[in-house]
Enzyme design. Structure first.
Site, short mmCIF file in Angstrom:
data_model
loop_
_atom_site.label_atom_id
_atom_site.label_comp_id
_atom_site.label_asym_id
_atom_site.label_seq_id
_atom_site.Cartn_x
_atom_site.Cartn_y
_atom_site.Cartn_z
N LYS A 49 -1.23 -10.15 -4.58
CA LYS A 49 -2.34 -9.08 -5.47
C LYS A 49 -3.61 -9.19 -4.83
CE LYS A 49 -0.42 -7.11 -7.59
NZ LYS A 49 0.85 -6.31 -7.09
N HIS A 110 3.72 -12.86 2.32
CA HIS A 110 2.69 -13.76 1.32
C HIS A 110 2.77 -15.13 1.52
CE1 HIS A 110 1.42 -10.18 -1.06
NE2 HIS A 110 2.66 -10.10 -1.45
N SER A 140 -4.31 -9.84 -11.84
CA SER A 140 -3.47 -8.87 -11.40
C SER A 140 -1.95 -9.39 -11.02
CB SER A 140 -4.17 -8.62 -9.88
OG SER A 140 -3.31 -7.47 -9.29
P1 A3P Z 1 -5.30 -4.81 -9.74
O1 A3P Z 1 -4.11 -5.23 -10.34
O2 A3P Z 1 -6.41 -5.55 -9.90
O3 A3P Z 1 -5.59 -3.32 -9.95
P2 A3P Z 1 -0.99 -6.46 -3.60
O4 A3P Z 1 -1.33 -5.19 -2.66
O5 A3P Z 1 -1.71 -7.67 -2.85
O6 A3P Z 1 0.11 -6.63 -4.24
O7 A3P Z 1 -2.76 -6.27 -4.65
C1 A3P Z 1 -2.59 -5.15 -5.37
C2 A3P Z 1 -4.03 -5.15 -6.03
O8 A3P Z 1 -4.64 -4.40 -5.08
C3 A3P Z 1 -3.91 -4.30 -7.62
O9 A3P Z 1 -5.04 -5.00 -8.19
C4 A3P Z 1 -4.44 -3.06 -6.88
O10 A3P Z 1 -4.72 -2.05 -7.81
C5 A3P Z 1 -5.26 -3.25 -5.67
N1 A3P Z 1 -5.46 -2.25 -4.93
C6 A3P Z 1 -4.54 -1.56 -4.08
N2 A3P Z 1 -5.16 -0.65 -3.33
C7 A3P Z 1 -6.58 -0.65 -3.70
C8 A3P Z 1 -7.65 0.01 -3.06
N3 A3P Z 1 -7.35 0.93 -2.32
N4 A3P Z 1 -8.69 -0.26 -3.72
C9 A3P Z 1 -8.87 -1.28 -4.46
N5 A3P Z 1 -7.96 -1.95 -4.86
C10 A3P Z 1 -6.78 -1.78 -4.50
#
Ligand code: A3P
Length: 297
Positions: A49, A110, A140
């Protein structure tokens, strides 16, 4: 679909060298540990996340010269395979998929630094690490564990926050994760990035990735990448928002994968008491490091 649906369930966690991982990953550990990297592999590493998908999309666009159609050739988890992931049969493991992937490969993980297969470091492979402040990360992750049917039940928010602090969640300690890569960043070819920095000035940060990948793209192309990797556009992109996976794996009706995409969303979840306890514990866990995060921008 019905048959496949039956093999998916919330997996318990098993300890692997002191790190809790989903049971199928633990069961396949030897093959993951012995994974053979190649010199031109690029590793994208992050605690869950922290913005993994965001960096993946940025890297894939840079590698394709900003060609948006090419980046839409397949879902992100197929374009950039997930090293340690293991789903039940008949699904191939990340290791199996990667062995058949032609070079140059971009690989997602991860795993904390100490669990990454040693071949990556022996071959001096490039790594992009992305870190996100602990409070937004745990919020998140909580919403993600509610909708990810392979992860253990998250329980209540209060229990979940406690488990995060006690380093009991999948992939282990956030504190060790961010510190582990930080301590190695000058010994290995690691580009250490922050979610908050990308949010603040995406063009500046994407330029850093471009230089790290030794790609020289025009300003116009860079701006195009900024646009196509902003939250609003990625949220609507079926090749980036994980809606291509069936709902018995990720149930977006519970919480969308692209949930908020903000810095500081934790303020809507932490109580004053939780915040105070978290800060005190955090200070203790992060003692003696030069690594600093911003939980608001
Ligand atoms: P939130 O749950 O706070 O919205 P990962 O890809 O490591 O699993 O992380 C997912 C998190 O990154 C989620 O956070 C997601 O919404 C956010 N995320 C993904 N793409 C993004 C973008 N282009 N800009 C900002 N946040 C992004």
């Amino acid at each position: 679909t019905f048959v496949l649906q039956g093999v998916f369930k919330r997996f318990p966690l098993r300890m692997v060298h002191g790190v809790p991982l989903m049971k199928p990953i633990a069961q396949n550990w030897q093959r993951i540990e012995e994974f053979q990297a190649r010199t031109d592999d690029l590793l994208i590493a992050a605690y869950p996340k922290a913005g993994t998908t965001w960096i993946q999309e940025i890297v894939d666009l840079i590698n394709n010269g900003g060609d948006v159609l090419k980046a839409r050739r397949a879902p992100i988890h197929n374009r950039i395979p997930f090293l340690e992931i293991c789903s039940p049969k008949p699904f191939p493991s990340g290791v199996n998929i990667l062995q058949k992937t032609p070079s140059p490969r971009t690989i997602k993980t991860h795993l904390p630094f100490q669990l990454v297969p040693k071949s990556f470091w022996k071959l001096n492979c490039k790594t992009i690490y992305v870190a996100r402040n602990a409070k937004d990360c745990v919020v998140s992750f909580y919403h993600f564990d509610k909708m990810n049917m392979m992860q253990p039940e998250p329980g209540s928010w209060h229990e979940y926050l406690q488990n995060f602090m006690e380093e009991k969640l999948s992939w282990g300690s956030w504190y060790d994760h961010v510190r582990g890569y930080w301590d190695e960043k000058d010994k290995q070819r690691i580009l250490y990035m922050f979610y908050e920095d990308i949010k603040e000035d995406p063009a500046r940060e994407i330029r850093k990735v471009m230089h790290f990948l030794e790609k020289d793209l025009d300003e116009e192309v860079l701006q195009k990448i900024v646009h196509h990797t902003c939250f609003q556009v990625m949220r609507e992109n079926p090749m980036a928002n994980y809606t291509s996976l069936p709902s018995f794996i990720l149930d977006h009706s519970i919480s969308p994968f692209m949930r908020k995409g903000e810095v500081g969303n934790w303020k809507h979840h932490f109580t004053v008491a939780q915040n105070e306890a978290f800060d005190a514990h955090y200070q203790h866990k992060m003692m003696g490091t030069t690594l600093a995060f911003r939980a608001e921008i």
